[in-house]
Design a protein around this motif. Structure first.
Motif, PDB file in Angstrom:
ATOM      1  N   THR A   1      -7.347   1.750 -10.736  1.00 20.06           N
ATOM      2  CA  THR A   1      -8.308   2.844 -10.884  1.00 20.06           C
ATOM      3  C   THR A   1      -8.789   3.334  -9.528  1.00 20.06           C
ATOM      4  OG1 THR A   1      -9.059   1.971 -13.017  1.00 20.06           O
ATOM      5  CG2 THR A   1     -10.514   3.533 -11.894  1.00 20.06           C
ATOM      6  N   ILE A   2      -8.695   4.640  -9.310  1.00 27.31           N
ATOM      7  CA  ILE A   2      -9.250   5.282  -8.113  1.00 27.31           C
ATOM      8  C   ILE A   2     -10.447   6.101  -8.571  1.00 27.31           C
ATOM      9  CG2 ILE A   2      -8.837   6.854  -6.217  1.00 27.31           C
ATOM     10  CD1 ILE A   2      -5.866   5.391  -7.935  1.00 27.31           C
ATOM     11  N   ARG A   3     -11.632   5.692  -8.167  1.00 30.59           N
ATOM     12  CA  ARG A   3     -12.862   6.321  -8.639  1.00 30.59           C
ATOM     13  C   ARG A   3     -13.009   7.745  -8.082  1.00 30.59           C
ATOM     14  NH1 ARG A   3     -14.138   3.273 -12.923  1.00 30.59           N
ATOM     15  NH2 ARG A   3     -14.230   1.048 -12.394  1.00 30.59           N
TER      16      ARG A   3
ATOM     17  N   ASP B   1      -4.686   7.348  -1.220  1.00 29.10           N
ATOM     18  CA  ASP B   1      -4.225   6.024  -0.802  1.00 29.10           C
ATOM     19  C   ASP B   1      -4.427   5.029  -1.937  1.00 29.10           C
ATOM     20  OD1 ASP B   1      -3.543   6.926   1.729  1.00 29.10           O
ATOM     21  OD2 ASP B   1      -5.566   6.557   2.520  1.00 29.10           O
ATOM     22  N   LEU B   2      -3.415   4.199  -2.167  1.00 34.01           N
ATOM     23  CA  LEU B   2      -3.460   3.270  -3.292  1.00 34.01           C
ATOM     24  C   LEU B   2      -2.951   1.911  -2.848  1.00 34.01           C
ATOM     25  CD1 LEU B   2      -3.918   2.854  -6.345  1.00 34.01           C
ATOM     26  CD2 LEU B   2      -1.548   3.575  -6.702  1.00 34.01           C
ATOM     27  N   GLU B   3      -3.712   0.873  -3.144  1.00 34.60           N
ATOM     28  CA  GLU B   3      -3.323  -0.494  -2.810  1.00 34.60           C
ATOM     29  C   GLU B   3      -2.846  -1.221  -4.060  1.00 34.60           C
ATOM     30  OE1 GLU B   3      -5.141  -4.627  -0.892  1.00 34.60           O
ATOM     31  OE2 GLU B   3      -6.335  -2.786  -0.923  1.00 34.60           O
ATOM     32  N   VAL B   4      -1.640  -1.758  -3.974  1.00 34.36           N
ATOM     33  CA  VAL B   4      -1.070  -2.560  -5.061  1.00 34.36           C
ATOM     34  C   VAL B   4      -1.236  -4.029  -4.673  1.00 34.36           C
ATOM     35  CG1 VAL B   4       0.980  -3.063  -6.422  1.00 34.36           C
ATOM     36  CG2 VAL B   4       0.580  -0.724  -5.583  1.00 34.36           C
ATOM     37  N   ARG B   5      -2.044  -4.733  -5.428  1.00 37.09           N
ATOM     38  CA  ARG B   5      -2.351  -6.116  -5.064  1.00 37.09           C
ATOM     39  C   ARG B   5      -1.140  -7.015  -5.352  1.00 37.09           C
ATOM     40  NH1 ARG B   5      -4.746  -5.062  -9.912  1.00 37.09           N
ATOM     41  NH2 ARG B   5      -4.223  -6.472 -11.647  1.00 37.09           N
TER      42      ARG B   5
ATOM     43  N   LEU C   1     -17.047  19.610 -17.662  1.00 39.42           N
ATOM     44  CA  LEU C   1     -17.463  20.988 -17.927  1.00 39.42           C
ATOM     45  C   LEU C   1     -18.947  21.185 -17.668  1.00 39.42           C
ATOM     46  CD1 LEU C   1     -16.546  23.754 -18.951  1.00 39.42           C
ATOM     47  CD2 LEU C   1     -17.014  22.975 -21.280  1.00 39.42           C
ATOM     48  N   ARG C   2     -19.735  20.214 -18.029  1.00 40.37           N
ATOM     49  CA  ARG C   2     -21.180  20.299 -17.780  1.00 40.37           C
ATOM     50  C   ARG C   2     -21.599  19.045 -17.016  1.00 40.37           C
ATOM     51  NH1 ARG C   2     -20.200  22.203 -22.828  1.00 40.37           N
ATOM     52  NH2 ARG C   2     -20.889  24.344 -23.278  1.00 40.37           N
ATOM     53  N   GLY C   3     -21.497  19.111 -15.712  1.00 39.88           N
ATOM     54  CA  GLY C   3     -21.834  17.975 -14.875  1.00 39.88           C
ATOM     55  C   GLY C   3     -21.111  18.061 -13.544  1.00 39.88           C
ATOM     56  N   SER C   4     -21.371  17.084 -12.673  1.00 39.84           N
ATOM     57  CA  SER C   4     -20.772  17.095 -11.337  1.00 39.84           C
ATOM     58  C   SER C   4     -20.032  15.804 -11.010  1.00 39.84           C
ATOM     59  CB  SER C   4     -21.872  17.331 -10.286  1.00 39.84           C
ATOM     60  OG  SER C   4     -22.883  16.331 -10.382  1.00 39.84           O
ATOM     61  N   GLN C   5     -20.237  14.735 -11.785  1.00 34.19           N
ATOM     62  CA  GLN C   5     -19.606  13.452 -11.513  1.00 34.19           C
ATOM     63  C   GLN C   5     -18.169  13.461 -12.012  1.00 34.19           C
ATOM     64  OE1 GLN C   5     -21.191  10.913  -9.853  1.00 34.19           O
ATOM     65  NE2 GLN C   5     -19.207   9.855  -9.785  1.00 34.19           N
ATOM     66  N   ARG C   6     -17.224  13.457 -11.088  1.00 35.08           N
ATOM     67  CA  ARG C   6     -15.818  13.522 -11.478  1.00 35.08           C
ATOM     68  C   ARG C   6     -15.371  12.250 -12.190  1.00 35.08           C
ATOM     69  NH1 ARG C   6     -12.009  15.324  -6.612  1.00 35.08           N
ATOM     70  NH2 ARG C   6     -10.479  15.017  -8.294  1.00 35.08           N
ATOM     71  N   GLY C   7     -14.372  12.402 -13.048  1.00 38.22           N
ATOM     72  CA  GLY C   7     -13.771  11.241 -13.687  1.00 38.22           C
ATOM     73  C   GLY C   7     -12.894  10.480 -12.704  1.00 38.22           C
ATOM     74  N   ASP C   8     -12.137   9.516 -13.207  1.00 39.70           N
ATOM     75  CA  ASP C   8     -11.311   8.653 -12.363  1.00 39.70           C
ATOM     76  C   ASP C   8      -9.829   8.991 -12.522  1.00 39.70           C
ATOM     77  OD1 ASP C   8     -13.650   7.316 -11.694  1.00 39.70           O
ATOM     78  OD2 ASP C   8     -13.426   5.856 -13.332  1.00 39.70           O
ATOM     79  N   LEU C   9      -9.070   8.537 -11.538  1.00 37.80           N
ATOM     80  CA  LEU C   9      -7.613   8.576 -11.624  1.00 37.80           C
ATOM     81  C   LEU C   9      -7.142   7.182 -11.969  1.00 37.80           C
ATOM     82  CD1 LEU C   9      -4.777   9.738 -11.242  1.00 37.80           C
ATOM     83  CD2 LEU C   9      -5.043   9.390  -8.769  1.00 37.80           C
ATOM     84  N   ARG C  10      -6.537   7.036 -13.140  1.00 34.51           N
ATOM     85  CA  ARG C  10      -6.071   5.722 -13.603  1.00 34.51           C
ATOM     86  C   ARG C  10      -4.546   5.693 -13.573  1.00 34.51           C
ATOM     87  NH1 ARG C  10      -8.057   4.370 -19.130  1.00 34.51           N
ATOM     88  NH2 ARG C  10      -8.396   6.579 -19.558  1.00 34.51           N
ATOM     89  N   VAL C  11      -4.020   4.710 -12.835  1.00 37.73           N
ATOM     90  CA  VAL C  11      -2.586   4.624 -12.611  1.00 37.73           C
ATOM     91  C   VAL C  11      -2.048   3.349 -13.270  1.00 37.73           C
ATOM     92  CG1 VAL C  11      -0.745   4.552 -10.894  1.00 37.73           C
ATOM     93  CG2 VAL C  11      -2.841   5.870 -10.441  1.00 37.73           C
ATOM     94  N   GLY C  12      -1.159   3.522 -14.240  1.00 32.20           N
ATOM     95  CA  GLY C  12      -0.532   2.387 -14.899  1.00 32.20           C
ATOM     96  C   GLY C  12       0.695   1.925 -14.114  1.00 32.20           C
ATOM     97  N   VAL C  13       0.846   0.624 -13.978  1.00 29.47           N
ATOM     98  CA  VAL C  13       1.937   0.052 -13.179  1.00 29.47           C
ATOM     99  C   VAL C  13       3.160  -0.195 -14.055  1.00 29.47           C
ATOM    100  CG1 VAL C  13       2.682  -1.926 -11.786  1.00 29.47           C
ATOM    101  CG2 VAL C  13       0.353  -0.998 -11.537  1.00 29.47           C
TER     102      VAL C  13
ATOM    103  N   THR D   1       0.866  -1.187   0.000  1.00 29.68           N
ATOM    104  CA  THR D   1       0.000   0.000   0.000  1.00 29.68           C
ATOM    105  C   THR D   1       0.896   1.227   0.000  1.00 29.68           C
ATOM    106  OG1 THR D   1      -0.150   0.004   2.417  1.00 29.68           O
ATOM    107  CG2 THR D   1      -1.892  -1.138   1.188  1.00 29.68           C
ATOM    108  N   THR D   2       0.456   2.271  -0.643  1.00 30.86           N
ATOM    109  CA  THR D   2       1.251   3.486  -0.728  1.00 30.86           C
ATOM    110  C   THR D   2       0.316   4.683  -0.817  1.00 30.86           C
ATOM    111  OG1 THR D   2       3.036   4.607  -1.935  1.00 30.86           O
ATOM    112  CG2 THR D   2       1.388   3.453  -3.252  1.00 30.86           C
ATOM    113  N   THR D   3       0.866   5.855  -0.640  1.00 24.80           N
ATOM    114  CA  THR D   3       0.111   7.108  -0.769  1.00 24.80           C
ATOM    115  C   THR D   3       0.781   7.943  -1.849  1.00 24.80           C
ATOM    116  OG1 THR D   3      -0.530   7.090   1.571  1.00 24.80           O
ATOM    117  CG2 THR D   3      -0.704   9.178   0.393  1.00 24.80           C
ATOM    118  N   ILE D   4      -0.009   8.356  -2.829  1.00 26.56           N
ATOM    119  CA  ILE D   4       0.522   9.195  -3.907  1.00 26.56           C
ATOM    120  C   ILE D   4      -0.091  10.585  -3.797  1.00 26.56           C
ATOM    121  CG2 ILE D   4       0.882   7.223  -5.431  1.00 26.56           C
ATOM    122  CD1 ILE D   4      -1.669   7.970  -6.903  1.00 26.56           C
ATOM    123  N   ASP D   5       0.586  11.555  -4.365  1.00 27.63           N
ATOM    124  CA  ASP D   5       0.112  12.947  -4.350  1.00 27.63           C
ATOM    125  C   ASP D   5      -0.757  13.201  -5.575  1.00 27.63           C
ATOM    126  OD1 ASP D   5       1.443  13.632  -1.983  1.00 27.63           O
ATOM    127  OD2 ASP D   5       3.314  13.998  -3.068  1.00 27.63           O
ATOM    128  N   GLY D   6      -2.079  13.275  -5.352  1.00 30.35           N
ATOM    129  CA  GLY D   6      -2.993  13.618  -6.433  1.00 30.35           C
ATOM    130  C   GLY D   6      -3.013  15.117  -6.662  1.00 30.35           C
TER     131      GLY D   6
END
Length: 369
Positions: free
Chosen positions: A300-302, A286-290, A309-321, A275-280
Motif C-alpha cells: 500500500t502506498i498512502r 517508489d515502491l519497496e518490496v520486502r 468527490l467531496r473531500g481532499s484526502q486522497r485514497g491509496d494505491l494498492r499493489v497486489g504482488v 526496490t523499484t519505481t512504477i508509473d502511477g
C-alpha cells in the motif's frame, strides 16, 4: 345537427392547417364584435363548436365514426374539472381566463463525456460542444421582424379565450376555450422574424467550459443550471446535464477512492527483496518490496489514489504482488535451486486455511485465462 365539415366549409379529409385557416376566416366574419346580427351570432357558435370538435384528433376521430363528438362524462364535458371551468371560467373560483405566455422555459439538454482514469484523480477542465437552441440574434427573442410587434388578436380581443354557449343536460351554459386564431396567446405575429420563423430561437452549436471535479465515476450526472436550451420567445434556459463515463485503464482499476494494480515480481526479488519505481497515474512512485513477500500480498502506498468527490484526502494505491516462477532452467540453474531447497528444507505442498480473498483472485484468474 349540422355537419361540422359543412359548417367550416372543408372536406372530410382536410388537414389540421386547413381546418384552422377555415375557422379563422369564418370567425373574423361572424364574431359578435364584427357582425352584431343574431344570425351571425348563431353561426359563430356553430363554427366555434365545429372547430373545437375537429381540431382535436381524438374528438374528430370519434365524430367521424359517428360518436359523441369527443364528449366524456356529463353531456359533452370531460369531467368535473370541465364542469367547473364551464360555470366559473378557466382556472375555477371565478377567475377569468388569461392568455398564454409565448415565453416558455427551454428544455434540459444531456451530453455524455468519457474520461480517462487519470483525469478522475484530480479532476479536469473540458471544453464541450453542445447542439441546442440559442437566442435568435436577429429578433432577440421577440419573434417579430425588426420594427414590428405582436398585435392584439381581433377574435378574442387579447384574452386568449373565446366564450361560447352550448346545450347540455344542465341547460344552456357558457364555456371558455382557447382561441383558435391566436392559439391562446392573446396576440398574433403578422410579421414573424425570418431567421427563426417566429420562434425567437434557432439551433446552433456552442462551446461550454466544464470543470469536472475529481472522484467522479461512471453514471454520475453533473448539472449546469441555465446552460440548456433557451426557451421559446427568449424564455429562460433549461439545465445542461453532463453524464460521465470513465474508460477502463490497461494497468489500474478503481475501488472506491483507491487505485488497484498488480506488480510482477521475479522469484529471486521476492526472496531477497528489492526496490523499484512504477508509473502511477500522476507520476513515478517508489515502491519497496520486502524480502520474503508472498504472492497475493498487497503493498500500500498512502495518498496516491483518487481525490474523493467531496473531500481532499486522497485514497491509496494498492499493489497486489504476483511472483513469477521461472519455467525454463538450464542444468546449472536447476542445480542451484535444488541446493537452495535442501538448505531451506522446504516443507511438502499442503492445503492451507480457506482464504476468501485469495480464492476469489484465483477464480478470477482462471476465468480470464
Amino acid at each position: 345537427m349540422a355537419d361540422h365539415y359543412e359548417v367550416l366549409g372543408v372536406s372530410r379529409d382536410a388537414s389540421e392547417d386547413e381546418i384552422k385557416k377555415a375557422y379563422r376566416r369564418l370567425a373574423r366574419q361572424l364574431h359578435p364584435d364584427v357582425n352584431p346580427s343574431e344570425d351571425a351570432a348563431e353561426q359563430f357558435k356553430l363554427v366555434t363548436h365545429a372547430y373545437d370538435v375537429l381540431s382535436d384528433a381524438d374528438s374528430r376521430r370519434r365524430y367521424d365514426m359517428g360518436g359523441d363528438e369527443g364528449a366524456g362524462g356529463f353531456g359533452g364535458f370531460g369531467g368535473f374539472g370541465d364542469i367547473f371551468e364551464t360555470f366559473f371560467g378557466a382556472g375555477g373560483g371565478g377567475r377569468a381566463a388569461r392568455p398564454r405566455s409565448r415565453r416558455e422555459r427551454g428544455q434540459d439538454a444531456l451530453v455524455r463525456v468519457t474520461l480517462d482514469l487519470g483525469e478522475v484523480v484530480f479532476g479536469v477542465h473540458r471544453e464541450i460542444e453542445v447542439d441546442t437552441a440559442v437566442l435568435c440574434e436577429t429578433c432577440q427573442g421577440s419573434c417579430c421582424q425588426e420594427g414590428t410587434a405582436p398585435v392584439t388578436c381581433d377574435i378574442c380581443q387579447g384574452t386568449g379565450h373565446v366564450r361560447q354557449q352550448v346545450r347540455s343536460l344542465l341547460g344552456n351554459v357558457v364555456t371558455s376555450a382557447p382561441c383558435g386564431s391566436c392559439e391562446g396567446y392573446g396576440t398574433t405575429i403578422p410579421y414573424p422574424c425570418a431567421t427563426c420563423n417566429g420562434q425567437g430561437r434557432v439551433r446552433s452549436r456552442r462551446t461550454v467550459g466544464l470543470d469536472i471535479p475529481a472522484g467522479v465515476e461512471t453514471g454520475l450526472r453533473l448539472q449546469l443550471p441555465g446552460s440548456g436550451e433557451v426557451g421559446r420567445a427568449g424564455g429562460p434556459n433549461g439545465d445542461l446535464y453532463i453524464e460521465v463515463t470513465v474508460a477502463p485503464h490497461a494497468t489500474f482499476s478503481r475501488e472506491g477512492d483507491d487505485l488497484l494494480a498488480t506488480l510482477e515480481v521475479a522469484m529471486t526479488d521476492a526472496i531477497l527483496g528489492t526496490t523499484t519505481t512504477i508509473d502511477g497515474l500522476d507520476g513515478p512512485v517508489d515502491l519497496e518490496v520486502r524480502p520474503g513477500v508472498q504472492a497475493g500480498d498487497v503493498l500500500t502506498i498512502r495518498g496516491r489514489g483518487i481525490t474523493p468527490l467531496r473531500g481532499s484526502q486522497r485514497g491509496d494505491l494498492r499493489v497486489g504482488v504476483q511472483v513469477l516462477t521461472p519455467t525454463r532452467l538450464d542444468g546449472k540453474d536447476r542445480a542451484l535451486v535444488e541446493d537452495l531447497a535442501k538448505r531451506l528444507k522446504a516443507p511438502s505442498p499442503k492445503l492451507s486455511e480457506f482464504h476468501q480473498g485469495m480464492f476469489s483472485k484465483l477464480r478470477d484468474k482462471f476465468r480470464n485465462g
